[in-house]
Design a protein around this motif. Structure first.
Motif, PDB file in Angstrom:
ATOM      1  N   ASN A  38       0.832  -1.196   0.000  1.00  0.00           N
ATOM      2  CA  ASN A  38       0.000   0.000   0.000  1.00  0.00           C
ATOM      3  C   ASN A  38       0.872   1.253   0.000  1.00  0.00           C
ATOM      4  OD1 ASN A  38      -2.693  -1.414   0.524  1.00  0.00           O
ATOM      5  ND2 ASN A  38      -1.481  -2.114   2.278  1.00  0.00           N
TER       6      ASN A  38
ATOM      7  N   TRP B  40       1.023   3.664   1.970  1.00  0.00           N
ATOM      8  CA  TRP B  40       1.490   4.105   3.295  1.00  0.00           C
ATOM      9  C   TRP B  40       2.535   3.169   3.908  1.00  0.00           C
ATOM     10  CZ3 TRP B  40      -3.638   2.635   2.324  1.00  0.00           C
ATOM     11  CH2 TRP B  40      -3.993   1.359   2.763  1.00  0.00           C
TER      12      TRP B  40
ATOM     13  N   PHE C  78      -0.594   0.464   9.068  1.00  0.00           N
ATOM     14  CA  PHE C  78      -1.907   0.963   8.669  1.00  0.00           C
ATOM     15  C   PHE C  78      -2.416   1.952   9.713  1.00  0.00           C
ATOM     16  CE2 PHE C  78      -6.556   0.793   8.759  1.00  0.00           C
ATOM     17  CZ  PHE C  78      -6.867   1.007   7.421  1.00  0.00           C
TER      18      PHE C  78
ATOM     19  N   ASN D 110       0.417   5.133   9.828  1.00  0.00           N
ATOM     20  CA  ASN D 110       0.683   5.873   8.602  1.00  0.00           C
ATOM     21  C   ASN D 110      -0.570   6.215   7.801  1.00  0.00           C
ATOM     22  OD1 ASN D 110       3.316   5.465   9.377  1.00  0.00           O
ATOM     23  ND2 ASN D 110       3.705   3.822   7.911  1.00  0.00           N
ATOM     24  N   TYR D 111      -1.642   5.434   7.993  1.00  0.00           N
ATOM     25  CA  TYR D 111      -2.872   5.714   7.246  1.00  0.00           C
ATOM     26  C   TYR D 111      -3.958   6.333   8.116  1.00  0.00           C
ATOM     27  CZ  TYR D 111      -7.083   5.044   4.464  1.00  0.00           C
ATOM     28  OH  TYR D 111      -8.263   5.258   3.791  1.00  0.00           O
TER      29      TYR D 111
ATOM     30  N   ARG E  75      -1.853   9.183  10.178  1.00  0.00           N
ATOM     31  CA  ARG E  75      -1.021  10.015   9.288  1.00  0.00           C
ATOM     32  C   ARG E  75       0.100  10.702  10.058  1.00  0.00           C
ATOM     33  NH1 ARG E  75      -3.917  10.712   4.304  1.00  0.00           N
ATOM     34  NH2 ARG E  75      -5.242   8.865   4.199  1.00  0.00           N
TER      35      ARG E  75
ATOM     36  N   ASN F 113      -5.729  14.398   6.863  1.00  0.00           N
ATOM     37  CA  ASN F 113      -6.383  13.096   6.968  1.00  0.00           C
ATOM     38  C   ASN F 113      -7.830  13.174   6.476  1.00  0.00           C
ATOM     39  OD1 ASN F 113      -7.005  10.474   7.691  1.00  0.00           O
ATOM     40  ND2 ASN F 113      -5.951  10.609   9.653  1.00  0.00           N
TER      41      ASN F 113
END
Length: 596
Positions: free
Chosen positions: A138, A140, A183, A186-187, A190, A203
């Motif tokens: 992914n 991220w 996840f 970083n996702y 953020r 975000n």
């Protein structure tokens, strides 16, 4: 729906009550078996040394939670008021009510964000072909990303501080290497990390999830207990189905015993740390809503003769059992991860408010029909967030309704008040969406909505009930409402044990205070100063209100003091009214003037 008329001066104020006593019980179960148990307890337990945390936690349950839970619900049922107005009976200590309102306002922000996190995970569980936190391809993900499948299939071998592919490709392993952790960091959050190429852009997914959380809270709370009282039938019982499944799967994983040992066999040296005691006592109060506005509002919606004393022990036992079960399930999965990676259990993931969102996706990915179980798990978190948010929101609405009856006098006006209050919380949540928002989140959660602030409110309530209200008088009040006698140990708690334990923890915390940390990040001095200011916003409500009452009183200091512990108004029962009348009893009398 039944209504109660409470006399307040010359005016009659109609107030809704639960349609059935079982609705009150389910609402309390849904509130207490909520985010405090399923989200907050596991990460505090890991943060404070695992099983050693259970010792002060269980002690606090017996000495603080049970006695003060009775107080929270009891004063609401006795006065038919929200948290602030309920303390009109003791104007000198009305600051307790104001402090509780501040705590509730602050804690609603983390609640709405946890709901938004669950919505984001739930959406990805239902809309993607593969669970995005189980892969490393992914945008991220970083070069250090490691999937659990590769570890379990022995495609990775550990050598010193690094992990090496069989193809001789070497990468450095850290607590942020697992795909589930990346996840989250970083996702979802953020968090910016230039070294790994993570920019920490705004975000947008979390913004959409936060909007969905705001809409959820509005829809559930706009109808008051008439709607919420029905919703909790499902939302309070569904989490147990998922929790039992997670526990069974967790304890049957290879290496789970490593985590169970860390959970059940404590390292007693941690008991010398002040933060362990503060977190344990604050968790025991946080879990059961001590010091917040919800329980008193729920008590205010009870009929006057409802036996809340008996239901207290049901709710507290269920809450304690849920916390222990969730902790066992969490540490079982941590033990499994530590086993397959060949590392210490404390080095699997960073402790913090995202522990549940990093650990349980691992366990769920190992179950048959993993997408289904993952969706059900985050649906469970979503439901308990609804229960908790509804409860606190309703507590605030009761306070607003007591102070400004016109704002909730019609459905349209209540909807308008709900919208304004919810929009304010939504705006506050936006401050925690930037890349470093998780650190603001934890500062609010630790300093503003729990910790020393909550313990101080618990101390104030115990001293007030034990000595100013008088524990024996409160015993008679409970007897008059429920027909049950308070047990002698509870009376002793009000007068001695609860004040002493909470005071000890307060002083212990001040003497042993350490800067706030999240994982490996230590908050700078200026951030801790802001945190202390946030704590003082609720703490100072009590002494400021006492000073104000004494200043405005008449006569000598002694006369002003005794005037401050008398009810703010004397109510007289109206004649020829067939509706149930609930009167606020006068201080120092054994019985209330009640007619039904």
């Amino acid at each position: 729906m039944a209504r109660i008329i409470t006399m307040h001066g010359c005016c009659k104020k109609r107030r809704d009550t639960w349609d059935r006593p079982i609705e009150s019980l389910f609402a309390q179960v849904g509130y207490c078996v909520g985010l405090g148990n399923l989200w907050r307890f596991p990460y505090l337990c890991q943060k404070n040394g695992g099983g050693v945390f259970l010792i002060p936690y269980c002690l606090a349950l017996m000495v603080i939670s049970i006695p003060l839970y009775i107080v929270e619900v009891g004063i609401g049922q006795l006065t038919n008021r929200g948290k602030a107005a309920a303390w009109n009976r003791l104007p000198l200590m009305k600051g307790i009510g104001y402090a509780s309102v501040v705590l509730t306002v602050v804690v609603m922000i983390p609640y709405m964000l946890v709901m938004a996190w669950s919505i984001l995970y739930l959406g990805h569980s239902m809309t993607t072909e593969f669970l995005p936190w189980t892969t490393c391809d992914n945008p991220w993900n970083t070069n250090s990303c490691v999937t659990l499948d590769k570890v379990m299939n022995n495609s990775l071998t550990k050598s010193n501080a690094s992990l090496e592919f069989n193809q001789s490709i070497s990468i450095s392993y850290t607590k942020e290497s697992l795909s589930q952790v990346q996840f989250w960091r970083n996702y979802v959050l953020r968090i910016s990390n230039p070294e790994n190429g993570i920019d920490g852009e705004f975000n947008w997914p979390m913004l959409c999830a936060t909007i969905a959380a705001f809409i959820t809270v509005f829809l559930v709370t706009v109808g008051g207990i008439k709607v919420g009282g029905k919703v909790v039938y499902f939302t309070a019982s569904f989490p147990y189905v998922i929790l039992v499944a997670l526990l069974i799967r967790g304890v049957t994983l290879e290496g789970a015993s490593k985590g169970i040992r860390a959970y059940l066999f404590p390292n007693l040296s941690h008991l010398a740390k002040a933060q362990v005691w503060v977190d344990a006592v604050s968790q025991a109060t946080y879990t059961f809503g001590i010091g917040f506005a919800a329980l008193t509002a729920f008590g205010g919606y009870n009929r006057h003769k409802n036996n809340f004393y008996r239901s207290t022990f049901v709710v507290v036992c269920l809450g304690c059992l849920t916390s222990l079960t969730m902790g066992l399930a969490t540490f079982s999965v941590l033990g499994h991860l530590a086993h397959v990676m060949g590392i210490d259990i404390n080095n699997v993931v960073q402790s913090g408010p995202g522990l549940v969102f990093q650990v349980f996706p691992v366990a769920l990915a190992l179950m048959p029909a993993s997408k289904l179980w993952t969706a059900m798990f985050f649906l469970m978190i979503y439901f308990v967030a609804i229960d908790t948010s509804f409860s606190e929101f309703e507590g605030l609405m009761a306070v607003i309704g007591d102070a400004f009856p016109a704002t909730v006098s019609t459905r349209l006006k209540r909807a308008g008040t709900n919208t304004i209050l919810g929009t304010a919380f939504f705006a506050a949540c936006l401050s925690q969406l930037p890349p470093q928002g998780i650190y603001i989140f934890e500062m609010f959660n630790t300093y503003g909505g729990s910790g020393i602030s909550m313990i101080f409110v618990a101390f104030s309530e115990a001293v007030t009930i034990g000595w100013l209200w008088n524990a024996e008088q409160f015993k008679r009040d409970v007897k008059q409402m429920t027909g049950s006698n308070l047990a002698k140990p509870i009376i002793y708690c009000y007068k001695f044990l609860t004040p002493l334990v909470t005071l000890f923890v307060l002083f212990f915390f001040i003497i042993k205070w350490e800067p706030l940390t999240v994982g490996d990040f230590v908050y700078p001095t200026w951030a801790n100063v802001i945190g202390w200011i946030l704590s003082l916003c609720s703490i100072l409500c009590v002494p400021f209100t006492m000073t104000h009452v004494m200043w405005k009183g008449k006569g000598t200091l002694k006369e002003r003091f005794y005037g401050g512990i008398r009810p703010m108004s004397d109510e007289k029962q109206p004649e020829n009214d067939e509706t149930e009348i609930k009167m606020i009893p006068k201080l120092g009398t054994g019985d209330s003037d009640i007619s039904a």
